[in-house]
Design a protein around this motif. Structure first.
Motif, short mmCIF file in Angstrom:
data_model
loop_
_atom_site.label_atom_id
_atom_site.label_comp_id
_atom_site.label_asym_id
_atom_site.label_seq_id
_atom_site.Cartn_x
_atom_site.Cartn_y
_atom_site.Cartn_z
N LEU B 248 60.45 109.39 -20.65
CA LEU B 248 60.68 108.10 -21.29
C LEU B 248 59.39 107.26 -21.35
CD1 LEU B 248 63.34 107.09 -22.41
CD2 LEU B 248 63.74 105.90 -20.27
N ASP B 252 54.18 108.14 -27.08
CA ASP B 252 54.30 108.54 -28.49
C ASP B 252 55.74 108.51 -28.98
OD1 ASP B 252 54.93 110.73 -26.92
OD2 ASP B 252 53.75 112.17 -28.08
N SER B 253 56.69 108.34 -28.06
CA SER B 253 58.07 108.16 -28.52
C SER B 253 58.45 106.68 -28.53
CB SER B 253 59.05 108.95 -27.64
OG SER B 253 58.92 108.57 -26.30
N LEU B 254 57.52 105.81 -28.19
CA LEU B 254 57.79 104.37 -28.17
C LEU B 254 56.98 103.61 -29.22
CD1 LEU B 254 57.13 103.62 -24.36
CD2 LEU B 254 59.24 104.48 -25.36
N MET B 260 62.74 100.82 -28.75
CA MET B 260 62.34 101.58 -27.56
C MET B 260 61.26 100.82 -26.78
SD MET B 260 64.03 104.33 -27.01
CE MET B 260 62.98 105.33 -25.95
N THR B 377 66.09 116.22 -20.70
CA THR B 377 66.47 114.84 -20.99
C THR B 377 66.50 114.61 -22.48
OG1 THR B 377 65.92 112.52 -20.59
CG2 THR B 377 64.09 114.00 -20.90
N ASN B 378 67.30 113.66 -22.91
CA ASN B 378 67.23 113.24 -24.31
C ASN B 378 66.83 111.76 -24.39
OD1 ASN B 378 69.53 111.93 -23.49
ND2 ASN B 378 70.87 112.78 -25.04
N GLY B 379 66.18 111.29 -23.34
CA GLY B 379 65.75 109.90 -23.30
C GLY B 379 66.74 109.04 -22.54
N GLU B 380 67.97 109.12 -22.94
CA GLU B 380 68.99 108.29 -22.35
C GLU B 380 69.66 108.96 -21.15
OE1 GLU B 380 72.28 108.01 -24.93
OE2 GLU B 380 73.03 106.16 -24.05
#
Lengths: 428, 462
Positions: B248, B252-254, B260, B377-380
């Motif tokens: 998390l 790069d995913s935020l 996010m 994980t899928n983030g959540e």
């Protein structure tokens, strides 16, 4: 051919597998085109049998020289003792696996496809984040051995992947779908419709009490139940006596609804090939037929040890199916759903691959799943885990399989599966 | 050889027509040895040579990889042309966070390099472990696997950086498999290092214990599904922090997702005062650590959570620029075939103050989890599978249970960590981390025991 010719001169059996591929991938992230990736890959695997031992050397160096043969021969002194020989040439099947339209597809066309998917993702909600991948692969593969086999072929693969992420407070949602084929064939409208259905439904969370439920596994989630069976069908696990399927050929193991086929020559199957990596002709083999165990997945070594024929599933140092099929039945998945009074649809899972495959126990988080009431999905279930034992549930609790099939990861073409009595753990 | 490659790279870079261009070339040699049951299963070596060019123009990235080094000038042109093509469409301003150009030659500082050990010796060591496993009572098979990699990585970019790094990586797994009727159970010992072959030595006691646990698991029940108070051992806690919070924190995913970013905003509280989480490339000896990342940025130690509050993120140069934070040396690629993306290195929960006995106190019914097979994980949400687990009954570790798979919501689970142990250790295991089709990337973890309330565990219903 120099490696094989040189080995013959030295009186050493050999098999050379060479592959050259070009992959072009367009990546869209955060609702925009992020990058283009273009990869050229060369791989050679030199296998030799000297003094009854196998030597294996692989390289990405483009130009093969006799040095690589020397390296394989040197390694054979430590390699496994083998009783088999590389096979005599056999005429291969002729699966449709090459489509020049894929090879020649332009970047502009790929971009247009990706942009269409991203526009669609944005249409779902202004705050949705769309990611897409458009991928084409063109491969030239050859297999030669010291018994005279010399074959080469071309193959293409084309895939379209769409994922939509959506964040609401601490609620994170991802829905995704994909199409894949060796040919330029994809159902973009079907993909979009599936993503929209899941996205709309998943916006509403609903509680789920712990208990046992009938569960409709989508093809992707059903693959989690098939994975331990594959591990147990692997000839290496059978030879080592760790597979619970050892010595049980001809026995009824699963429900009569279940037929599992390895098909290495499936038209347009992305796993299809002419020969495997040991020079064995790819073919179609019933592994489980109407619940009865018919065959294992075998390479040259395990076939020799078990006194059976290889199934054309030998990869470099491992065994794996080319295309794995679970044959469909008659019902549509929507009709299967209608028969559920109160149950769950499991679409995506997490972590179900981890654990001990030989116990048959599959336990995973329901990453995307829906509660079903009176035959209708009513909302997303979260923070819960499902658990089944495939040897029990796919024998006694498999209610039906759908007539529709869909590709999942690992070149598997599976139907939907309705399984009764699935244990679900959830927050109390 | 290295000078030749350096000259080729620098000469090719001069043809760049992009705003930014980089070239990464790798030469490597891998060795793999495995046993299955009493037989040797595989002895192989791989020699790899390849490289890539990555170019940025008007917000568009072009990336090409190749095996023929003589193609390098043409590949620079191709990557720049791709970037230009994208840039013309995007017309977006994307910069890389400025870092000082560096010229450095980093020879391997190995305690004992794996490549100095003859193949014959490696085979012998593994054969001995394999025999030890198979000699154990009720053990019917084994899977013993070892691999090492020795590489030279050459990196240069149009900012004026040129770096050569020599690296090594080794890992392995020693698995005991017990069978009875149609049930097989297993337990394993894993090891890994980026600098010391000798981590493979002296594992006999742990191997015997793994064989014993595999045997005992044959007679252990599947855990009953439910919500439990759970104690994770350092191995499993390390896996937990990697899956539950490390991913998390990868920016790069935020960096282009306002929601996010808000969720992971600096200053947000996600744990108790006792909780500190960091990711580091400089702990020393762990898999995935090195002097520079794959963008030529020095690796460092980055706190993600301090006192239960978010204090940082993991960055590439691009994500750092986008979020106005500093690069952290986390841009990593699994090989020359892939562009670098934001990845972890050694991810840790810092030690707390509690003893294991304190953690056990007050648990009437719980689970003690030792070691993990893997997680996701899928983030959540996150999940991971235990390799060993015991029930906790009335404050004491009780019977072994099998097929234990845990799950939780990332945000609430971090809040539910109510005790952090004082017995920190690192974990280097086989395999690695997967993200964006790049797997397995060598990583490591570190943690003490931790205690978490209200963890959902899947299993049978009785």
């Amino acid at each position: 051919m120099m490696v094989v010719e040189e080995s013959k001169k030295r009186g050493i059996e050999s098999c050379l597998v060479s592959q050259e591929s070009r992959t072009t991938m367009l990546n869209f992230e955060f609702n925009r085109l992020k990058n283009i990736q273009d990869s050229e890959d060369v791989n050679h695997a030199v296998q030799v049998i000297r003094d009854g031992r196998l030597g294996l050397f692989t390289t990405t160096e483009a130009d093969l020289t006799a040095d690589f043969l020397d390296r394989a021969i040197e390694l054979s002194q430590f390699g496994p003792a083998v009783d088999y020989h590389f096979p005599d040439p056999e005429d291969p099947g002729a699966p449709l696996i090459f489509d020049p339209r894929v090879r020649d597809m332009s970047l502009d066309t790929m971009m247009t496809l990706g942009e269409e998917l991203i526009d669609f993702a944005k249409s779902l909600d202004p705050a949705a984040n769309g990611s897409a991948r458009i991928i084409k692969i063109h491969t030239k593969k050859s297999v030669q051995n010291s018994r005279g086999l010399s074959s080469s072929w071309e193959k293409t693969e084309f895939s379209v992947v769409l994922a939509v992420d959506f964040v609401e407070g601490q609620n994170l949602l991802q829905v995704s779908d994909f199409c894949t084929s060796t040919h330029l064939e994809y159902d973009l409208e079907g993909l979009k419709a599936q993503v929209k259905r899941d996205f709309d439904l998943a916006r509403k969370n609903v509680p789920l009490s712990p208990g046992t439920y009938p569960v409709l596994f989508t093809p992707g989630a059903f693959m989690d139940l098939i994975m331990p069976i594959l591990a147990c069908l692997d000839g290496k696990a059978v030879v080592r006596q760790v597979s619970p399927l050892k010595g049980r050929l001809g026995e009824s193991i699963f429900s009569p609804l279940l037929t599992i086929v390895e098909d290495g020559i499936l038209d347009k199957g992305t796993g299809s090939n002419l020969y495997d990596d040991q020079g064995v002709r790819c073919r179609r083999t019933f592994l489980v037929e109407k619940g009865i165990l018919r065959e294992y997945l075998l390479d040259l070594e395990t076939a020799c040890k078990l006194g059976r024929k290889p199934t054309g599933t030998g990869k470099i140092s491992r065994i794996a199916p080319n295309n794995l099929l679970v044959l469909p039945q008659d019902l549509s998945w929507k009709d299967m759903l209608k028969g559920i009074k109160r149950g769950v649809i499991i679409k995506d899972t997490m972590g179900a691959w981890a654990g001990n495959p030989y116990s048959g126990q599959v336990t995973g988080n329901i990453a995307l799943g829906f509660l079903v009431e009176d035959g209708e999905p009513v909302g997303r279930v979260k923070d819960c885990m499902f658990s089944v034992n495939v040897f029990k549930h796919l024998k006694d609790n498999l209610v039906s399989l759908s007539r529709e099939t869909k590709y999942t990861y690992g070149n598997a073409l599976l139907p939907y599966a309705l399984v009764d009595g699935v244990s679900i753990a959830a927050k109390t | 050889m290295s000078k030749t490659i350096k000259d080729r790279i620098l000469e090719a870079l001069r043809n760049s027509s992009a705003e930014y261009c980089e070239i990464r070339v790798e030469e490597s040699e891998d060795t793999s040895v495995s046993f299955r049951g009493k037989d040797i299963d595989r002895v192989s070596q791989t020699v790899s040579v390849g490289g890539n060019v990555r170019a940025l123009k008007d917000g568009g990235w072009g990336f090409v990889s190749f095996n023929r080094l003589e193609d390098l000038p043409r590949k620079v042109e191709e990557a720049c042309a791709q970037a230009r093509l994208l840039g013309e469409k995007l017309k977006k301003e994307i910069k890389l966070y400025p870092v000082d150009p560096v010229e450095d030659d980093v020879p391997g500082e190995f305690k004992k390099p794996a490549f100095s050990v003859p193949l014959r010796d490696k085979v012998k060591i593994l054969e001995d472990y394999n025999r030890l496993i198979l000699e154990s009572p009720e053990i019917t098979s084994s899977f013993v696997s070892y691999s090492d990699k020795h590489s030279h990585i050459y990196f240069a970019n149009t900012d004026g950086t040129y770096i050569h790094q020599e690296k090594m990586d080794l890992s392995g797994v020693l698995t005991a498999i017990a069978s009875r009727d149609n049930l097989s159970t297993q337990d394993r010992v894993t090891f890994g290092s980026n600098s010391d072959f000798d981590v493979i030595l002296g594992l006999e006691d742990r191997v015997r214990e793994a064989a014993r646990i595999a045997r005992e698991a044959l007679y252990a029940p599947v855990i009953e599904a439910g919500e439990y108070t759970v104690i994770l051992d350092p191995d499993m806690a390390g896996l937990f922090v990697h899956e539950a919070f490390g991913h998390l924190s990868e920016a790069d995913s935020l960096d282009e997702d306002e929601r996010m970013k808000e969720l992971l905003k600096i200053g947000t509280r996600y744990g108790t005062e006792e909780l500190d989480i960091y990711d580091s490339g400089i702990e020393g000896g762990n898999r995935g650590e090195s002097r520079y990342d794959d963008e030529g940025v020095p690796m460092q130690k980055t706190y993600l959570i301090k006192g239960g509050v978010i204090v940082g993120h993991l960055h590439s140069r691009e994500s750092a620029w986008k979020m106005g934070e500093k690069p952290t040396g986390n841009a990593r690629a699994i090989s020359y075939r892939f562009p670098p993306i934001v990845r972890m290195r050694t991810t840790c929960i810092a030690p707390g103050k509690h003893s294991f006995d304190e953690m056990l106190k007050g648990i009437s019914l719980g689970v003690y989890v030792k070691g993990g097979y893997g997680g996701q994980t899928n983030g959540e949400m996150f999940t991971f599978a235990a390799s060993r687990a015991y029930m906790i009954r009335n404050g004491a570790v009780a019977e072994l249970v099998r097929d234990v798979n845990l799950t939780g919501n990332v945000f609430t689970t971090l809040q539910n960590i109510d005790m952090i142990g004082n017995d920190f250790t690192y974990k280097n295991s086989a395999g690695g981390c997967g993200k964006g089709w790049q797997s397995p990337l060598p990583v490591a973890q570190g943690s003490p025991h931790i205690r978490i309330q209200k963890v959902v565990i899947g299993g049978d219903r009785r």
